[in-house]
Scaffold this motif. Structure first.
Motif, short mmCIF file in Angstrom:
data_model
loop_
_atom_site.label_atom_id
_atom_site.label_comp_id
_atom_site.label_asym_id
_atom_site.label_seq_id
_atom_site.Cartn_x
_atom_site.Cartn_y
_atom_site.Cartn_z
N GLY A 40 90.56 15.61 46.90
CA GLY A 40 90.68 17.26 46.80
C GLY A 40 89.32 17.77 46.89
N HIS A 41 88.28 17.30 46.25
CA HIS A 41 86.86 17.79 46.34
C HIS A 41 86.60 17.90 47.95
N SER A 42 86.72 17.04 48.55
CA SER A 42 86.49 17.10 50.04
C SER A 42 87.54 18.02 50.74
N ASP A 43 88.58 18.41 50.43
CA ASP A 43 89.38 19.56 50.98
C ASP A 43 88.79 20.62 50.67
N LYS A 44 88.26 21.00 49.45
CA LYS A 44 87.72 22.28 48.99
C LYS A 44 86.31 22.47 49.89
N LEU A 45 85.41 21.60 50.01
CA LEU A 45 84.32 21.63 50.72
C LEU A 45 84.74 22.03 52.37
N PHE A 46 85.78 21.35 52.71
CA PHE A 46 85.81 21.61 54.19
C PHE A 46 86.56 23.19 54.35
N GLN A 47 87.40 23.59 53.29
CA GLN A 47 87.84 24.82 53.29
C GLN A 47 86.88 25.82 53.05
N GLY A 48 85.82 25.61 52.28
CA GLY A 48 84.65 26.51 52.21
C GLY A 48 83.83 26.76 53.23
N GLN A 49 83.42 25.52 53.95
CA GLN A 49 82.83 25.51 55.41
C GLN A 49 83.49 26.15 56.22
N THR A 50 84.90 25.91 56.37
CA THR A 50 85.55 26.77 57.37
C THR A 50 85.49 28.04 57.46
N HIS A 51 85.53 28.44 55.84
CA HIS A 51 85.55 30.13 55.58
C HIS A 51 84.12 30.77 56.04
N ILE A 52 83.11 29.88 55.83
CA ILE A 52 81.77 30.59 55.98
C ILE A 52 81.43 30.58 57.59
N LEU A 53 81.97 29.55 58.28
CA LEU A 53 81.68 29.40 59.61
C LEU A 53 82.61 30.44 60.48
N HIS A 54 83.87 30.93 59.78
CA HIS A 54 84.88 31.95 60.28
C HIS A 54 84.04 33.28 60.31
N HIS A 55 83.34 33.70 59.21
CA HIS A 55 82.73 35.02 59.00
C HIS A 55 81.35 34.63 60.00
N THR A 56 80.65 33.82 60.03
CA THR A 56 79.46 33.27 60.85
C THR A 56 79.59 33.67 62.09
N PHE A 57 80.80 33.23 62.88
CA PHE A 57 81.10 33.44 64.08
C PHE A 57 82.05 34.49 64.51
N SER A 58 82.32 35.32 63.62
CA SER A 58 83.11 36.60 64.05
C SER A 58 82.62 37.50 64.81
N PHE A 59 81.16 37.44 64.87
CA PHE A 59 80.65 38.50 65.87
C PHE A 59 81.00 38.14 67.21
N ILE A 60 81.54 37.14 67.66
CA ILE A 60 81.80 36.66 68.90
C ILE A 60 83.05 37.72 69.27
N ASN A 61 83.69 37.88 68.35
CA ASN A 61 85.11 38.63 68.84
C ASN A 61 84.81 40.04 69.36
#
Length: 267
Positions: free
Chosen positions: A3-24
């Motif tokens: 469960g901890h790994s899932d949360k880490l992955f979800q957190g990373q996904t959330h960060i990367l989503h906003h990091t790369f949103s400028f591409i849109n």
């Protein structure tokens, strides 16, 4: 641990989503710069990818990237796509129709000024701005306030005025349609920061009894004249004084606020 790994992955996904949103937004700007909405519109029917590519001013070595660009923009609803056994074709959506150059409510000028490098650069330095006493990130980056910079840069001045005018076309239509009662009984109105007067023109035309003034910086209204007897232009600084009136109109990011003032600011 799982469960901890899932949360880490979800957190990373959330960060990367906003990091790369400028591409849109940059992908949308690229499509407008290449006139893709206009090219598809002129074709008159779903446009095959191969014909779209051949219609664009791109280098032959970059043709494969158009499909990737269209994938991004289709995913976010700017185009719809149709597939057959041969290839994919594209059509405009309600959003991309507003990017057509000759659309009466085109938002292309507004998008272009918001994504202009001069306006984008200050956003890189929010943390530096918070550490000093500059009034805005724009002034910290460029050395002068935004409106002073615009007054010295004819290209940006024209781009900004076109953007405000395009934004006001749609807004003025909605204001007059939905807020007609607000203007009844008024004798005078000052559109503060009214730009080239798109909003005030619509109000003056719809309410001939209402004396309207477009009030903006001198370089913005220089040489402009009212299309109607009840419309005129006045140059000045709203932080110093506003022409006498019993109502003012402020438009901020597409939203209008009309303030009734019996004792308006005077010169």
């Amino acid at each position: 641990m799982e469960g901890h790994s899932d949360k880490l992955f979800q957190g990373q996904t959330h960060i990367l989503h906003h990091t790369f949103s400028f591409i849109n937004s940059m992908s949308l700007k690229c499509a407008v710069d290449l006139c893709i909405p206009d090219v598809i519109h002129k074709y008159g029917q779903p446009m095959p990818l191969s014909i779209l590519i051949s219609s664009l001013p791109i280098h032959p070595s970059k043709t494969t990237f158009i499909y990737r660009l269209m994938r991004i923009l289709t995913h976010f609803g700017f185009f719809s796509q149709h597939k057959n056994e041969l290839e994919v074709s594209y059509e405009l959506t309600d959003a991309s129709r507003l990017l057509l150059k000759d659309h009466p409510f085109s938002v292309t000028p507004l998008m272009q000024v918001i994504l202009d490098p001069i306006l984008l650069r200050p956003h890189q330095y929010y943390s530096n701005w918070l550490k000093n006493d500059d009034h805005t990130p724009f002034k910290m980056e460029h050395g002068v306030a935004f409106y002073d910079y615009v007054g010295q840069d004819p290209r940006l001045n024209d781009l900004f005025n076109d953007a405000m005018e395009s934004d006001a076309r749609l807004v003025s239509t909605m204001v007059i349609e939905k807020c007609e009662g607000v203007f009844k009984g008024l004798e005078s109105l000052v559109d503060v920061g009214g730009g080239t007067g798109t909003m005030a023109k619509a109000i003056a035309k719809s309410f001939p009894h209402l004396n309207c003034i477009v009030f903006d910086l001198p370089h913005v209204v220089a040489g402009l004249q009212g299309d109607y007897d009840n419309l005129k232009y006045v140059g000045g600084n709203m932080f110093e004084a506003i022409p006498p009136t019993n109502s003012i109109l402020l438009e901020v990011n597409g939203y209008c606020t009309t303030g009734m003032m019996k004792n308006a600011w005077k010169y």
